[in-house]
Design an enzyme around this catalytic site. Structure first.
Site, PDB file in Angstrom:
ATOM      1  N   ASP A  53      -4.088  -2.616   2.711  1.00 32.63           N
ATOM      2  CA  ASP A  53      -4.544  -3.341   2.043  1.00 32.63           C
ATOM      3  C   ASP A  53      -3.711  -2.366   0.647  1.00 32.63           C
ATOM      4  O   ASP A  53      -3.751  -2.934  -0.523  1.00 32.63           O
ATOM      5  CB  ASP A  53      -6.077  -3.201   1.885  1.00 32.63           C
ATOM      6  CG  ASP A  53      -7.197  -4.209   2.837  1.00 32.63           C
ATOM      7  OD1 ASP A  53      -5.830  -4.457   3.931  1.00 32.63           O
ATOM      8  OD2 ASP A  53      -7.701  -3.564   3.412  1.00 32.63           O
ATOM      9  N   ASP A  66     -10.528  -1.612   9.418  1.00 35.44           N
ATOM     10  CA  ASP A  66     -10.729  -0.729   8.395  1.00 35.44           C
ATOM     11  C   ASP A  66     -11.450   0.271   8.342  1.00 35.44           C
ATOM     12  O   ASP A  66     -12.236   0.599   9.065  1.00 35.44           O
ATOM     13  CB  ASP A  66     -11.335  -1.633   7.108  1.00 35.44           C
ATOM     14  CG  ASP A  66     -10.814  -3.064   6.515  1.00 35.44           C
ATOM     15  OD1 ASP A  66      -9.556  -2.796   7.051  1.00 35.44           O
ATOM     16  OD2 ASP A  66     -11.053  -4.245   6.828  1.00 35.44           O
TER      17      ASP A  66
END
Length: 172
Positions: free
Chosen positions: A148, A134
């Site tokens: 995402d 991330d």
């Protein structure tokens, strides 16, 4: 085994051929999105692995490894369990999206491709056991990545396409 009928004089492909094109198109789009996600994650790791943070205003680029699922839920679970559960979900969604793609409105197909591509990108990224890379950090929301975004926007497009498609069917 049935043989598809040849195209009619107007040049319209047989229904079976068109259905296969739609299915292949959805899978190809999902693959392109998954590869794009993985390339950007590799760049983020390369550029941010030294602990650097890049301020972009509303969002910062900051490297984080998420061993759990959404919002780091399940981060304490065994990695193989998270990988297996993710694989089952991605495979089930892929099967459903491909098998129903010919009947979906185009907007829903685009959304399904985004969900499958984002899910596949995160699944492949998770396979090394470190967790998902991330890198988009806001400070007020959990750190996330492009996959995402694909999944979230894809679900919205899928639902919107389904709602608008059913509205069009009611009018017909």
């Amino acid at each position: 085994m049935s043989v598809p009928s040849p195209a009619d004089p107007a040049g319209t492909p047989p229904v079976a051929t068109k259905a296969w094109r739609v299915k292949i198109g959805l899978l190809a789009a999902a693959a392109v999105l998954a590869v794009a996600d993985l390339v950007i994650k590799a760049l983020a790791e390369e550029l941010l692995s030294n602990g650097a943070t890049v301020d972009l205003g509303l969002v910062n680029l900051k490297l984080v490894y998420n061993t759990g699922v959404a919002f780091s839920l399940g981060a304490n679970l065994a990695p193989w369990l998270v990988i297996a559960a993710t694989a089952v979900i991605v495979l089930a969604m892929s099967w459903y999206a491909v098998s129903t793609a010919p009947a979906m409105p185009a907007l829903s197909r685009a959304g399904a491709a985004m969900v499958v591509g984002g899910g596949a990108g995160n699944l492949v990224d998770r396979m090394d056991g470190r967790g998902v890379v991330d890198y988009l950090h806001s400070g007020w929301f959990p750190t996330f990545n492009l996959a995402d975004v694909f999944v979230t926007v894809g679900v919205g497009l899928y639902v919107l396409g389904s709602l608008l498609g059913s509205r069009d069917q009611e009018k017909a």
